[in-house]
Design a protein around this motif. Structure first.
Motif, PDB file in Angstrom:
ATOM      1  N   GLY A 208       0.726  -1.167   0.057  1.00 16.76           N
ATOM      2  CA  GLY A 208      -0.025   0.031  -0.051  1.00 16.76           C
ATOM      3  C   GLY A 208       0.857   1.315   0.000  1.00 16.76           C
ATOM      4  N   ILE A 209       2.169   0.817  -0.458  1.00 18.69           N
ATOM      5  CA  ILE A 209       2.888   2.187  -0.253  1.00 18.69           C
ATOM      6  C   ILE A 209       3.023   2.843  -1.783  1.00 18.69           C
ATOM      7  N   ARG A 210       2.516   3.820  -2.278  1.00 19.07           N
ATOM      8  CA  ARG A 210       2.247   4.161  -3.671  1.00 19.07           C
ATOM      9  C   ARG A 210       3.213   5.627  -3.717  1.00 19.07           C
ATOM     10  N   THR A 211       3.107   6.259  -2.812  1.00 23.81           N
ATOM     11  CA  THR A 211       4.044   7.606  -3.056  1.00 23.81           C
ATOM     12  C   THR A 211       5.432   7.810  -2.155  1.00 23.81           C
ATOM     13  N   ALA A 212       6.142   8.741  -2.284  1.00 18.39           N
ATOM     14  CA  ALA A 212       7.188   8.937  -1.607  1.00 18.39           C
ATOM     15  C   ALA A 212       6.925   9.081   0.022  1.00 18.39           C
ATOM     16  N   MET A 213       5.571   9.971   0.080  1.00 19.06           N
ATOM     17  CA  MET A 213       5.340  10.156   1.287  1.00 19.06           C
ATOM     18  C   MET A 213       4.894   9.031   2.154  1.00 19.06           C
ATOM     19  N   ASP A 214       4.206   7.987   1.402  1.00 15.72           N
ATOM     20  CA  ASP A 214       3.804   6.674   2.008  1.00 15.72           C
ATOM     21  C   ASP A 214       5.095   6.199   2.572  1.00 15.72           C
ATOM     22  N   LEU A 215       6.061   6.271   1.817  1.00 16.78           N
ATOM     23  CA  LEU A 215       7.314   5.710   2.322  1.00 16.78           C
ATOM     24  C   LEU A 215       7.991   6.344   3.329  1.00 16.78           C
ATOM     25  N   ALA A 216       8.154   7.660   3.297  1.00 17.88           N
ATOM     26  CA  ALA A 216       8.657   8.337   4.384  1.00 17.88           C
ATOM     27  C   ALA A 216       8.115   8.225   5.793  1.00 17.88           C
ATOM     28  N   THR A 217       6.763   8.052   5.593  1.00 14.00           N
ATOM     29  CA  THR A 217       5.869   7.812   7.234  1.00 14.00           C
ATOM     30  C   THR A 217       5.862   6.254   7.466  1.00 14.00           C
ATOM     31  N   ALA A 218       6.413   5.610   6.408  1.00 12.87           N
ATOM     32  CA  ALA A 218       6.422   3.988   7.060  1.00 12.87           C
ATOM     33  C   ALA A 218       7.519   3.680   8.231  1.00 12.87           C
ATOM     34  N   ASP A 219       7.341   2.510   8.890  1.00 11.28           N
ATOM     35  CA  ASP A 219       8.276   2.245   9.996  1.00 11.28           C
ATOM     36  C   ASP A 219       9.636   1.537   9.375  1.00 11.28           C
ATOM     37  N   PRO A 220      10.594   2.526   9.515  1.00 10.45           N
ATOM     38  CA  PRO A 220      11.851   2.052   9.150  1.00 10.45           C
ATOM     39  C   PRO A 220      12.428   0.873   9.439  1.00 10.45           C
ATOM     40  N   VAL A 221      12.222   0.587  10.869  1.00 10.76           N
ATOM     41  CA  VAL A 221      12.954  -0.671  11.475  1.00 10.76           C
ATOM     42  C   VAL A 221      12.152  -1.922  10.810  1.00 10.76           C
ATOM     43  N   LEU A 222      10.899  -1.754  10.690  1.00 10.17           N
ATOM     44  CA  LEU A 222       9.974  -2.780  10.337  1.00 10.17           C
ATOM     45  C   LEU A 222      10.385  -3.263   8.939  1.00 10.17           C
ATOM     46  N   LEU A 223      10.317  -2.137   8.195  1.00 19.34           N
ATOM     47  CA  LEU A 223      10.680  -2.634   6.599  1.00 19.34           C
ATOM     48  C   LEU A 223      12.045  -2.770   6.398  1.00 19.34           C
ATOM     49  N   GLY A 224      13.041  -2.234   7.176  1.00 21.49           N
ATOM     50  CA  GLY A 224      14.541  -2.745   7.247  1.00 21.49           C
ATOM     51  C   GLY A 224      14.641  -4.136   7.477  1.00 21.49           C
ATOM     52  N   ARG A 225      14.091  -4.689   8.429  1.00 21.20           N
ATOM     53  CA  ARG A 225      14.117  -5.883   8.882  1.00 21.20           C
ATOM     54  C   ARG A 225      13.599  -7.032   7.688  1.00 21.20           C
ATOM     55  N   LYS A 226      12.279  -6.504   7.065  1.00 25.21           N
ATOM     56  CA  LYS A 226      11.726  -7.353   6.230  1.00 25.21           C
ATOM     57  C   LYS A 226      12.578  -7.243   4.781  1.00 25.21           C
ATOM     58  N   PHE A 227      13.154  -6.188   4.567  1.00 26.87           N
ATOM     59  CA  PHE A 227      13.702  -6.294   3.186  1.00 26.87           C
ATOM     60  C   PHE A 227      15.273  -5.987   3.232  1.00 26.87           C
ATOM     61  N   SER A 228      15.904  -4.613   3.661  1.00 21.71           N
ATOM     62  CA  SER A 228      17.301  -4.446   3.920  1.00 21.71           C
ATOM     63  C   SER A 228      17.660  -3.093   4.699  1.00 21.71           C
ATOM     64  N   VAL A 229      18.805  -3.113   4.970  1.00 24.14           N
ATOM     65  CA  VAL A 229      19.315  -1.901   5.810  1.00 24.14           C
ATOM     66  C   VAL A 229      19.301  -0.817   4.720  1.00 24.14           C
ATOM     67  N   VAL A 230      19.278  -1.028   3.571  1.00 24.20           N
ATOM     68  CA  VAL A 230      19.634   0.211   2.599  1.00 24.20           C
ATOM     69  C   VAL A 230      18.129   0.921   2.549  1.00 24.20           C
ATOM     70  N   LEU A 231      16.911  -0.193   2.384  1.00 22.01           N
ATOM     71  CA  LEU A 231      15.721   0.577   2.420  1.00 22.01           C
ATOM     72  C   LEU A 231      15.657   1.279   3.790  1.00 22.01           C
ATOM     73  N   GLU A 232      16.028   0.856   4.797  1.00 23.61           N
ATOM     74  CA  GLU A 232      15.586   1.470   6.275  1.00 23.61           C
ATOM     75  C   GLU A 232      16.324   2.945   6.169  1.00 23.61           C
ATOM     76  N   LYS A 233      17.597   2.997   5.527  1.00 24.74           N
ATOM     77  CA  LYS A 233      18.282   4.233   5.297  1.00 24.74           C
ATOM     78  C   LYS A 233      17.478   5.248   4.302  1.00 24.74           C
ATOM     79  N   THR A 234      16.999   4.753   3.443  1.00 22.89           N
ATOM     80  CA  THR A 234      16.231   5.670   2.538  1.00 22.89           C
ATOM     81  C   THR A 234      14.982   6.137   3.145  1.00 22.89           C
ATOM     82  N   ILE A 235      14.242   5.179   4.071  1.00 21.00           N
ATOM     83  CA  ILE A 235      13.243   5.956   4.642  1.00 21.00           C
ATOM     84  C   ILE A 235      13.620   7.080   5.526  1.00 21.00           C
ATOM     85  N   ARG A 236      14.360   6.610   6.235  1.00 27.99           N
ATOM     86  CA  ARG A 236      15.023   7.712   7.338  1.00 27.99           C
ATOM     87  C   ARG A 236      15.288   9.048   6.671  1.00 27.99           C
ATOM     88  N   GLU A 237      15.989   8.789   5.336  1.00 31.27           N
ATOM     89  CA  GLU A 237      16.309  10.239   4.544  1.00 31.27           C
ATOM     90  C   GLU A 237      15.436  10.983   4.043  1.00 31.27           C
TER      91      GLU A 237
END
Length: 432
Positions: A208-237
């Motif tokens: 359900g993440i369709r926009t950059a805002m959806d990604l920016a407000t997602a849980d970085p730790v949860l998605l980082g564990r599910k995919f990668s630390v790179v994605l976690e950093k992207t969300i935080r940035e």
């Protein structure tokens, strides 16, 4: 929803300057008559489209085979060029030098992109971005877009917005303002975010993440564990927390590859040896440029793989060198001997590849006390070789196995002149 709406004056500030349609823009620098003409640039052997000017994009897809779109190009008045990497490299160096002279610190990210730090810089940053654009355009003729933000990922997004909405932005977007940042995040598809490729975009859409805002407000730790630390950093940035600093120098490559399609099909072994020797020369130049030594090489050759009427063959061999080296003579000898092991008569070969492997800095190899090392005389010869070629042009001095004008060289029937690297092809101006 807003993310980190409070602006901290102590936050770092990054800028990304990115050349617009770089290859096409390079072709236009010395061809002002093409300023309003759509342009595409082709890959090696004039195979497919690898770059398009903005006015060519509605008519030509990236990667389209040239032989299939010739009629389309003619119908829409689009001019095609063979890739002229020497020209592009020269103009890239000029662009980067100008921008580096205007900032305190920078990181060249690619041939047409450079990150800069603007932290602590006084004055209007948008106006400074316009000064960068104006100076680069005046001195090189290359148009650039500038994105400014508190993180590198947001600066990349700001740059994308600056070029996407150039008529409204003037080619500069500053996302340090939370209102502007949130507007861009809400109006940018998630697949446009730096580091979110097609495959990752599909995963994001499923969540359900369709926009950059959806990604920016997602849980970085949860998605980082599910995919990668790179994605976690992207969300935080995206949320405004800087996780990526400027890199002082690009890390040394762990492997160096030189691979080319031949301009014609080859059926005998000698021209294949010439091609492999030529690729070794280029790869060893890169090896010495990063001050590395090589212990293994892989040589491979193959036929065309898509013509059902041609017999197919592909093979490669790994060769252990007698000692870690950057000596083009030793590597060439080993590579051409490998071709003798690989070659099979009766096939029409279309491509060769040389891969330098097991790369390390001098002193990092831990062989035994009696192991051979590269002679000091070889170091001196390679230094002289590089000095001569750096001064007088690549290929001025080369191995005897490398021909000056091979018949198998890749096709570049549409290549522009070498305006910046050959005296006999300097730009001329008609006084009339």
């Amino acid at each position: 929803m807003s993310v980190n709406t409070a602006v901290d004056p102590a936050l770092p500030i990054f800028a990304l300057a990115d050349c617009n349609s770089f290859y096409a823009s390079c072709e236009r620098v010395f061809r002002p008559d093409l300023a309003s003409t759509p342009i595409v640039v082709l890959s090696n052997n004039d195979g497919c489209v690898i770059a398009r000017s903005y006015d060519a994009k509605p008519f030509v897809k990236m990667g389209a085979p040239y032989f299939q779109i010739k009629d389309t190009l003619r119908r829409h008045g689009i001019v095609a060029f063979s890739s002229n990497y020497a020209l592009y490299g020269q103009l890239s160096e000029r662009v980067m030098t100008i921008i580096e002279s205007m900032v305190c610190d920078s990181e060249i990210y690619s041939i047409d992109e450079i990150f800069c730090t603007l932290t602590g810089m006084p004055g209007d940053l948008t106006e400074f971005g316009r000064k960068i654009r104006a100076k680069v355009l005046k001195h090189t003729g290359i148009p650039v877009g500038v994105g400014i933000a508190h993180t590198k990922t947001l600066a990349k997004l700001a740059n994308h917005t600056a070029k996407r909405l150039q008529s409204q932005t003037g080619g500069v977007v500053d996302l340090c303002d939370p209102f502007k940042r949130d507007w861009v995040l809400r109006n940018t598809a998630v697949e446009e975010v730096w580091g979110i490729g097609r495959r990752m975009s599909a995963h994001m859409q499923a969540l359900g993440i369709r926009t950059a805002m959806d990604l920016a407000t997602a849980d970085p730790v949860l998605l980082g564990r599910k995919f990668s630390v790179v994605l976690e950093k992207t969300i935080r940035e995206l949320a405004g927390t800087s996780c990526l600093a400027l890199e002082d120098a690009a890390p040394s490559k762990q492997e160096i590859c030189c691979s080319r399609m031949f301009g014609v099909r080859l059926e005998t072994i000698e021209p294949i040896k010439e091609a492999v020797a030529t690729y070794v020369q280029r790869a060893s130049e890169k090896l010495r440029a990063q001050h590395s030594l090589c212990k293994k090489i892989r040589v491979s050759i193959r036929t065309g793989m898509f013509n059902p009427d041609e017999a197919r063959y592909a093979n490669g061999v790994l060769v252990e060198l007698p000692y870690p080296t950057n000596d083009v003579r030793l590597i060439t000898k080993a590579a051409t001997q490998a071709v003798e092991r690989l070659f099979r008569p009766g096939f029409r070969y279309s491509k060769a590849e040389v891969l330098l492997m097991d790369l390390r800095q001098p002193g990092e190899f831990t062989d035994d006390l009696f192991a051979h090392t590269q002679p000091a005389a070889a170091d001196k010869v390679m230094n002289v070789l590089d000095e001569i070629n750096n001064r007088w042009g690549r290929g001025t001095l080369r191995a005897a196995a490398v021909p000056a004008a091979p018949a198998w060289a890749m096709r570049r029937e549409l290549m522009s002149q070498s305006y910046t690297t050959r005296l006999d092809q300097l730009w001329t101006v008609n006084a009339n």
